[in-house]
Design a protein around this motif. Structure first.
Motif, PDB file in Angstrom:
ATOM      1  N   HIS A   1     -35.001  23.639 -14.434  1.00 37.58           N
ATOM      2  CA  HIS A   1     -36.295  23.020 -13.736  1.00 37.58           C
ATOM      3  C   HIS A   1     -37.156  22.479 -14.536  1.00 37.58           C
ATOM      4  CE1 HIS A   1     -35.686  25.285  -9.987  1.00 37.58           C
ATOM      5  NE2 HIS A   1     -35.021  25.887 -10.539  1.00 37.58           N
TER       6      HIS A   1
ATOM      7  N   ARG B   1     -39.210  30.103  -7.889  1.00 44.11           N
ATOM      8  CA  ARG B   1     -39.598  29.649  -6.779  1.00 44.11           C
ATOM      9  C   ARG B   1     -40.958  30.191  -6.344  1.00 44.11           C
ATOM     10  NH1 ARG B   1     -34.222  28.874  -3.387  1.00 44.11           N
ATOM     11  NH2 ARG B   1     -33.360  27.705  -4.855  1.00 44.11           N
TER      12      ARG B   1
ATOM     13  N   ASP C   1     -43.602  29.331  -9.083  1.00 43.28           N
ATOM     14  CA  ASP C   1     -43.975  27.789  -8.871  1.00 43.28           C
ATOM     15  C   ASP C   1     -44.871  27.468  -7.948  1.00 43.28           C
ATOM     16  OD1 ASP C   1     -43.256  24.942  -9.840  1.00 43.28           O
ATOM     17  OD2 ASP C   1     -42.331  24.958  -8.012  1.00 43.28           O
ATOM     18  N   ARG C   2     -44.513  28.261  -6.609  1.00 44.42           N
ATOM     19  CA  ARG C   2     -45.517  27.819  -5.543  1.00 44.42           C
ATOM     20  C   ARG C   2     -46.941  28.472  -6.048  1.00 44.42           C
ATOM     21  NH1 ARG C   2     -41.228  30.210  -2.354  1.00 44.42           N
ATOM     22  NH2 ARG C   2     -42.335  31.975  -2.406  1.00 44.42           N
TER      23      ARG C   2
END
Ligand code: 4NP
Length: 163
Positions: free
Chosen positions: A71, A149, A152-153
């Motif tokens: 990423h 994820r 990250d959010r």
């Protein structure tokens, strides 16, 4: 965003999990990545630590390094254990799960300090009632992508909440 007596100082954030090799290094790296992208890195000082010290001095787990690299996120330094001074030296301490949070609350009873203690996923807009970043250490590889994820959010929303 100001604390101390000499005007502007960075907000100090500490990300905490159990071993400081899987989840909290990812949270630290992802938060810094977004802060850099938005030209805000100098507003923050970030670090990560573990409530356990078994992996002290180690690099992040290879599976965390791999998902971060995929990423485009650079991961920070080596694992360390939470110390009493962290409760004085950081403004906000973000725990990955309830177990980490309870350990931090117990440690803080002795250490004192003004750091605010929160769960990272309190900031995740998709968290629902589950506010934990699950420990991926003993699971399969896709656990790390799921953790990425969530983190990250949460990190994006945390950053939004502080500007
Ligand atoms: P982390 O994962 O808390 O996300 O760094 C773990 C790493 C190591 C261990 C447990 C969880 N361990 O038991 O060694």
């Amino acid at each position: 965003m100001t604390h101390g007596t000499s005007g502007f100082t960075p907000t100090r954030l500490l990300f905490v999990c159990l071993g400081n090799i899987c989840r909290s290094p990812l949270a630290e790296g992802v938060f810094l990545h977004h802060a850099h992208e938005r030209g805000l890195a100098s507003n923050f000082r970030v670090d990560s630590a573990g409530t356990g010290g078994w992996h002290e001095g180690e690099l992040p787990d290879p599976r965390s390094r791999e998902v971060a690299e995929r990423h485009g996120v650079r991961l920070p330094g080596r694992a360390r254990k939470v110390v009493d001074s962290d409760f004085h030296d950081f403004d906000l301490i973000l725990a990955m799960d309830q177990d980490n949070l309870q350990t931090l609350e117990r440690l803080r009873e002795i250490a004192g300090g003004n750091a605010e203690l929160r769960l990272l996923r309190e900031f995740d807009p998709e968290a629902g009632s589950d506010l934990e970043v699950p420990d991926p250490y003993y699971g399969g590889g896709d656990g790390f992508e799921k953790v990425f994820r969530m983190v990250d959010r949460s990190a994006r929303a945390l950053l939004d909440s502080m500007i």
